[in-house]
Design an enzyme around this catalytic site. Structure first.
Site, PDB file in Angstrom:
ATOM      1  CB  SER A  38      -0.956   0.018   1.194  1.00 48.98           C
ATOM      2  OG  SER A  38      -0.254   0.202   2.399  1.00 48.98           O
ATOM      3  CE  LYS A 105      -2.670   1.920   5.017  1.00 47.01           C
ATOM      4  NZ  LYS A 105      -2.535   1.156   3.808  1.00 47.01           N
TER       5      LYS A 105
END
Length: 183
Positions: A38, A105
């Site tokens: 990700s 993230k």
């Protein structure tokens, strides 16, 4: 007696080192491992990173664009016992490695921000974000709008088409921001 004194000295030294390691890992800096793709191309699967824990320790909001480690279990409260049980040394001793609950993230929105996703582009408070770090343009989905509540942040992966982030799991409570990537 001399042997016992030597053993006691070693045990005391090991105990002090263990306690210092816990304090450093809980409050100062801790290693994490990237799990998945990700954050491609910025970070890669299985890459080891280090997070400074000051923001978690003192409840500070990281800066825009910071790479943060989050506890993805946003539907529950965190406690000091979570920090202790999730420390790498304790996890090693107990055999409970919960690395998969931590996501890496990028911080996109702070409390009070309005995040909009329009035609695959991200806007914060009406301003288009310059995001040279993303892997590829987002696939165009229906427009989305998020108002970041007080005490929460909004995060997204750099590989937007392959990221489970605030668009899916919701806003991240500040006490779930485990730290900010360093180095």
């Amino acid at each position: 007696m001399k042997v016992w004194k030597e053993i006691r000295g070693w045990l005391l030294s090991i105990g002090i080192a263990f306690v210092l390691s816990l304090i450093i890992g809980i409050f100062v800096i801790q290693p994490y491992k990237v799990d998945g793709h990700s954050m491609d191309p910025t970070l890669h699967d299985k890459e080891r990173i280090y997070a400074q824990k000051w923001s978690h320790t003192f409840g500070q909001v990281p800066d825009y664009g910071d790479i943060v480690i989050i506890d993805s279990r946003v539907d529950r409260s965190r406690s000091f016992m979570d920090d202790l049980k999730e420390h790498p040394l304790i996890a090693l001793l107990t055999g409970e490695n919960k690395q998969e609950i931590f996501y890496v993230k990028r911080l996109i929105g702070k409390p009070g921000d309005k995040i909009e996703i329009k035609q695959g582009k991200v806007y914060r408070n009406g301003q288009l974000l310059d995001e040279p770090y993303i892997k590829e343009p987002m696939t165009v989905e229906p427009d989305q709008e998020y108002d970041v509540p007080d005490g929460d942040v909004f995060v997204m992966g750099d590989n937007r088409n392959n990221s489970k982030d605030s668009r899916m799991i919701g806003f991240i409570p500040l006490d779930h921001v485990m730290g900010v990537k360093v180095l």
